[in-house]
Scaffold this motif. Structure first.
Motif, PDB file in Angstrom:
ATOM      1  N   LYS A 241      41.251  38.211  36.565  1.00 41.49           N
ATOM      2  CA  LYS A 241      39.870  38.529  36.878  1.00 41.49           C
ATOM      3  C   LYS A 241      39.402  39.730  36.051  1.00 41.49           C
ATOM      4  CE  LYS A 241      36.803  38.352  40.725  1.00 41.49           C
ATOM      5  NZ  LYS A 241      36.623  37.562  41.906  1.00 41.49           N
ATOM      6  N   CYS A 242      39.866  40.932  36.416  1.00 42.40           N
ATOM      7  CA  CYS A 242      39.333  42.127  35.739  1.00 42.40           C
ATOM      8  C   CYS A 242      39.854  42.256  34.307  1.00 42.40           C
ATOM      9  CB  CYS A 242      39.685  43.381  36.519  1.00 42.40           C
ATOM     10  SG  CYS A 242      41.447  43.739  36.515  1.00 42.40           S
ATOM     11  N   GLY A 243      41.084  41.796  34.066  1.00 38.57           N
ATOM     12  CA  GLY A 243      41.662  41.865  32.727  1.00 38.57           C
ATOM     13  C   GLY A 243      42.258  43.217  32.385  1.00 38.57           C
ATOM     14  N   GLY A 245      44.297  45.305  34.778  1.00 39.17           N
ATOM     15  CA  GLY A 245      45.283  45.831  35.718  1.00 39.17           C
ATOM     16  C   GLY A 245      44.714  46.501  36.959  1.00 39.17           C
ATOM     17  N   CYS A 247      42.595  44.605  39.572  1.00 37.04           N
ATOM     18  CA  CYS A 247      42.290  43.761  40.737  1.00 37.04           C
ATOM     19  C   CYS A 247      43.525  43.127  41.369  1.00 37.04           C
ATOM     20  CB  CYS A 247      41.294  42.666  40.344  1.00 37.04           C
ATOM     21  SG  CYS A 247      42.016  41.385  39.281  1.00 37.04           S
ATOM     22  N   GLY A 248      44.633  43.031  40.644  1.00 37.25           N
ATOM     23  CA  GLY A 248      45.869  42.473  41.187  1.00 37.25           C
ATOM     24  C   GLY A 248      45.949  40.954  41.151  1.00 37.25           C
ATOM     25  N   CYS A 250      46.596  38.909  38.842  1.00 39.66           N
ATOM     26  CA  CYS A 250      47.607  38.329  37.952  1.00 39.66           C
ATOM     27  C   CYS A 250      48.968  38.982  38.158  1.00 39.66           C
ATOM     28  CB  CYS A 250      47.176  38.528  36.499  1.00 39.66           C
ATOM     29  SG  CYS A 250      47.150  40.268  36.069  1.00 39.66           S
ATOM     30  N   CYS A 258      47.973  40.504  32.819  1.00 42.35           N
ATOM     31  CA  CYS A 258      46.849  40.823  31.924  1.00 42.35           C
ATOM     32  C   CYS A 258      47.186  42.020  31.048  1.00 42.35           C
ATOM     33  CB  CYS A 258      45.569  41.068  32.710  1.00 42.35           C
ATOM     34  SG  CYS A 258      45.583  42.524  33.763  1.00 42.35           S
TER      35      CYS A 258
HETATM   36  S1  FES Z   1      43.388  40.483  35.954  1.00 38.58           S
HETATM   37 FE1  FES Z   1      43.047  42.088  37.332  1.00 38.58          FE
HETATM   38  S2  FES Z   1      44.992  42.981  37.490  1.00 38.58           S
HETATM   39 FE2  FES Z   1      45.258  41.507  35.908  1.00 38.58          FE
END
Ligand code: FES
Ligand SMILES: Cc1cc2nc3c(=O)[nH]c(=O)nc-3n(C[C@H](O)[C@H](O)[C@H](O)COP(=O)(O)OP(=O)(O)OC[C@H]3O[C@@H](n4cnc5c(N)ncnc54)[C@H](O)[C@@H]3O)c2cc1C
Length: 283
Positions: A241-243, A245, A247-248, A250, A258
């Motif tokens: 999601k956020c890309g 690190g 939002c958690g 991935c 990510c």
């Molecule tokens: S995409 Fe959000 S923590 Fe990796």
């Protein structure tokens, strides 16, 4: 100029849209911030369609310039909204994110690039990079597999690649019935059959991107050819999601894919066996 916050998108104006198949279009965007000039093969950006949302998309061009190319498949909200847009419209782009393919490590080595389906998008950024720095690398083998031959992406570019003497190209489809592909030899078979056919030896570095099921079988065949785990590089496109690190989404095996990935060597993944088995977020 770099972006002041990793979460702020820069404006990307759609320069061109090239339909490759009904659901796969190649978009070229202007890079207003200049930040995307730093993109390395295998990295990704977050694409924001105003009023709809964001999704991660792999960098598909290996050539640094004032524009960036993304190959997008229409699957859901954001990608469908992008397909409604026209040349001249704008989106938000932020990145580049993740660790791409370790091109410095590949220097002086023989290389095999293996793409399955839409996995050809990040692999294209790598072959363009290698071709632009051809003298830095040894042999170059490119293997591309797909379900149906009419799913073949970058048809014209493959016609040019097939004419080059410094790259061996193998294209396979599980179903070759349907429209003829002029001057392109698409063999009936799978990526794994092409791996068996191609002259790949233990000294090759191999970069792979494709659906999760491809990795298991492709890796088995490559290991049979003697390629060590440290020379096998897999791009894991886990749900992100956020890309960056935060939002958690991935998080797996104690790591954010990510940030640590999306490209990992099999030697690293052997420490995280569940990653390949549960990698459902594939492209
Ligand atoms: S995409 Fe959000 S923590 Fe990796
Ligand atoms: C590192 C990385 C690189 C990527 N590179 C590329 C790339 O180069 N090109 C590309 O096209 N894609 C790429 N992807 C995949 C892309 O990010 C996803 O396909 C993304 O989800 C598309 O966003 P969307 O909003 O259009 O789809 P979404 O709306 O998020 O839908 C995603 C999938 O979920 C399904 N879905 C959505 N809602 C529901 C529901 N309620 N019930 C059941 N199913 C549902 C959709 O049908 C679709 O199959 C990449 C992903 C990662 C992590």
């Amino acid at each position: 100029m770099s972006l002041s916050s990793p979460l702020i998108s820069a404006k990307g104006i759609i320069r061109t849209i090239v339909p490759m198949t009904n659901d796969n279009h190649l978009f070229e965007f202007s890079d207003s911030s200049g930040a995307l000039r730093a993109c390395k093969p295998g990295q990704f950006v977050e694409l924001w369609v105003p009023g709809v949302g964001e999704c991660p998309i792999s960098v598909c061009s290996g050539r640094v310039g004032d524009t960036i190319q993304l190959m997008v498949r229409k699957v859901g909200r954001v990608t469908s909204a992008l397909f409604q847009m026209s040349e001249g419209d704008w989106v938000g782009l932020r990145g580049p994110y993740g660790h791409g393919f370790p091109v410095d490590k590949y220097k002086g080595k023989n290389l095999c690039l293996v793409a399955g389906g839409l996995g050809v998008a990040p692999i294209r950024s790598l072959w363009q990079y290698v071709i632009d720095h051809r003298e830095d690398f040894g042999k170059l083998i490119l293997i591309y597999g797909m379900r149906h031959s009419f799913d073949l992406l970058f048809r014209q570019e493959f016609q040019l690649l097939l004419r080059r003497k410094d790259i061996e190209v193998y294209i396979a489809a599980e179903d070759t019935a349907g429209p003829e592909i002029p001057s392109l030899t698409v063999q009936l078979g799978r990526v794994t059959d092409m791996i068996d056919l191609a002259p790949i030896s233990a000294d090759f570095e191999v970069a792979l991107c494709g659906p999760p099921v491809m990795y298991k079988y492709a890796v088995e065949r490559l290991q049979k050819k003697g390629i060590p785990a440290s020379n096998l590089w897999l791009s894991l496109e886990r749900h992100m999601k956020c890309g960056i690190g935060k939002c958690g989404h991935c998080f797996v095996g104690g790591r954010f894919t990510c940030k640590s990935g999306p490209v990992f060597s099999l030697a690293e993944l052997n420490l995280l066996p569940e990653v390949i088995e549960c990698n459902h977020g594939g492209i």
